[in-house]
Structures are given as structure tokens and as C-alpha cells.
Design a protein around this motif. Structure first.
Motif, PDB file in Angstrom:
ATOM      1  N   GLU A 131       0.901  -1.162  -0.182  1.00 26.09           N
ATOM      2  CA  GLU A 131      -0.013   0.017   0.127  1.00 26.09           C
ATOM      3  C   GLU A 131       0.946   1.282  -0.002  1.00 26.09           C
ATOM      4  O   GLU A 131       0.616   2.338  -0.669  1.00 26.09           O
ATOM      5  CB  GLU A 131      -0.966   0.142   1.220  1.00 26.09           C
ATOM      6  N   GLU A 135       0.691   4.124  -2.965  1.00 31.13           N
ATOM      7  CA  GLU A 135       0.651   5.608  -2.780  1.00 31.13           C
ATOM      8  C   GLU A 135       1.850   6.195  -2.919  1.00 31.13           C
ATOM      9  O   GLU A 135       1.341   7.426  -3.652  1.00 31.13           O
ATOM     10  CB  GLU A 135       0.379   5.625  -1.010  1.00 31.13           C
ATOM     11  N   GLN A 138       1.410   6.660  -6.749  1.00 29.53           N
ATOM     12  CA  GLN A 138       0.141   7.846  -7.037  1.00 29.53           C
ATOM     13  C   GLN A 138       0.903   9.039  -6.910  1.00 29.53           C
ATOM     14  O   GLN A 138       0.308   9.994  -7.731  1.00 29.53           O
ATOM     15  CB  GLN A 138      -0.954   7.233  -6.224  1.00 29.53           C
TER      16      GLN A 138
END
Length: 187
Positions: A131, A135, A138
Motif C-alpha cells: 500500500e 501510494e 500515485q
């Protein structure tokens, strides 16, 4: 200093032991009264003195004595770097409070594991590695899109045919009234 260095037990807190190896070399020749000592350790390998600045490199060597080190300059250099390594924590003194190994005060990963979820929540970070990477990717993607969107407005950035970016030289803003007044007062 050399007598103190014999008594204290130094420990490298990283994989780099070059200053401690140099200290050991200085201690090996401590009682010798000669002006020059070999630049090779007892096992025949050349001492790794890349940690030393160019000025120290010149000071510890004599052109007339190739393969040798100026003993007194070498000792001064070793203690100068030892002091810096102690100050930064790259070398520690066993059993010392102020110059002890700071890494011994850190929690192990097993001790951190139960605290990880609360820390990540407080810091606003994803808890799992997958995760976190997603992130981060992103965020980079968003930053690149923002940069690309603003490129049309950027008159100072150009790209050559081969793709090399170039920033145009900015013109001066002129001299401010305050700077002109200050210049007049100084004159």
C-alpha cells in the motif's frame, strides 16, 4: 592521546572501519622514534586513507619517501578524524554514555512491529509495504501530471530535439530603491 586510545575500546557503528584501521596502524608504530612509517598495514595491504581530505593526504606523505607516511602528521590526522567520527556517532566508545553506540538504544524490528499500526495511522502512512509503494507511485504520478499541465505556461523551459531540457537565463530585476539608497549612503 595515543595512551588514551590504547585504553579505550572503539567500535565502528557502520561497515566503514578505515579510521579505526588507521588508528590501529598509528598505535602499532607509537613507540617507534622514526619520522616515517610504512603506508602498508602489518598484513601487507595498503591502508585505506580515502577518508582523509586532499590537504591531509599531502601532509602525511613526503615525495622523498614513497610508500611511507610522515608519522607525526599521520597521527594528528588520525586523531582529527577520530574526533569527528566520535562526534557524528560513526565510531563509539564501548561503555561510554556520551560517545557510546547510539544504535544500541534503538528498538529492534520485533519490538517495533506491535507499534507499527498506530505509528502509521498517526503519520498518515499506509500500514503495508504494498500500500505504501502504491501510494508513493500515485503521488509521483500526480506530481508529474501537475508538472506536465503547467508546462505550456513555462516560457523559460525548452526541450532540444534530442530531449535535453534547458532553462533560459532569467533577466535581472534591476536595482531596488532601497539598494540604491544603501549604496549611496555607503559611498
Amino acid at each position: 592521546m595515543l595512551a588514551l586510545a590504547v585504553v579505550l575500546r572503539f567500535k565502528a557503528t557502520s561497515a566503514d572501519r578505515s579510521v579505526l584501521d588507521a588508528l590501529q596502524h598509528a598505535l602499532t608504530y607509537w613507540s617507534k622514534t622514526r619520522d616515517f612509517i610504512p603506508a602498508r598495514a602489518a598484513d601487507g595491504r595498503l591502508l585505506d586513507l580515502r577518508f582523509a581530505s586532499a590537504n591531509w593526504q599531502r601532509a602525511i606523505r613526503d615525495r622523498k619517501q614513497p610508500g611511507m607516511l610522515v608519522k607525526r602528521h599521520f597521527e594528528a590526522m588520525v586523531f582529527a578524524y577520530l574526533a569527528e567520527e566520535l562526534r557524528t556517532g560513526d565510531i563509539a566508545v564501548d561503555g561510554a554514555a556520551e560517545y557510546g553506540d547510539w544504535s544500541s538504544h534503538l528498538l529492534s524490528f520485533d519490538e517495533c512491529r506491535p507499534l507499527l499500526a498506530a505509528y502509521c495511522a498517526e503519520a498518515g502512512l499506509p500500514e503495508s509495504a504494498a500500500e505504501f509503494v502504491a501510494e508513493l507511485k500515485q503521488r509521483h504520478r500526480q506530481a508529474a501530471e501537475h508538472l506536465d499541465a503547467g508546462y505550456a505556461d513555462n516560457e523559460d523551459l525548452t526541450f532540444a530535439k534530442n530531449g535535453t531540457p534547458t532553462l533560459k537565463r532569467l533577466g535581472g530585476l534591476g536595482t531596488s530603491v532601497a539598494a540604491t539608497k544603501l549604496g549611496a549612503e555607503i559611498n
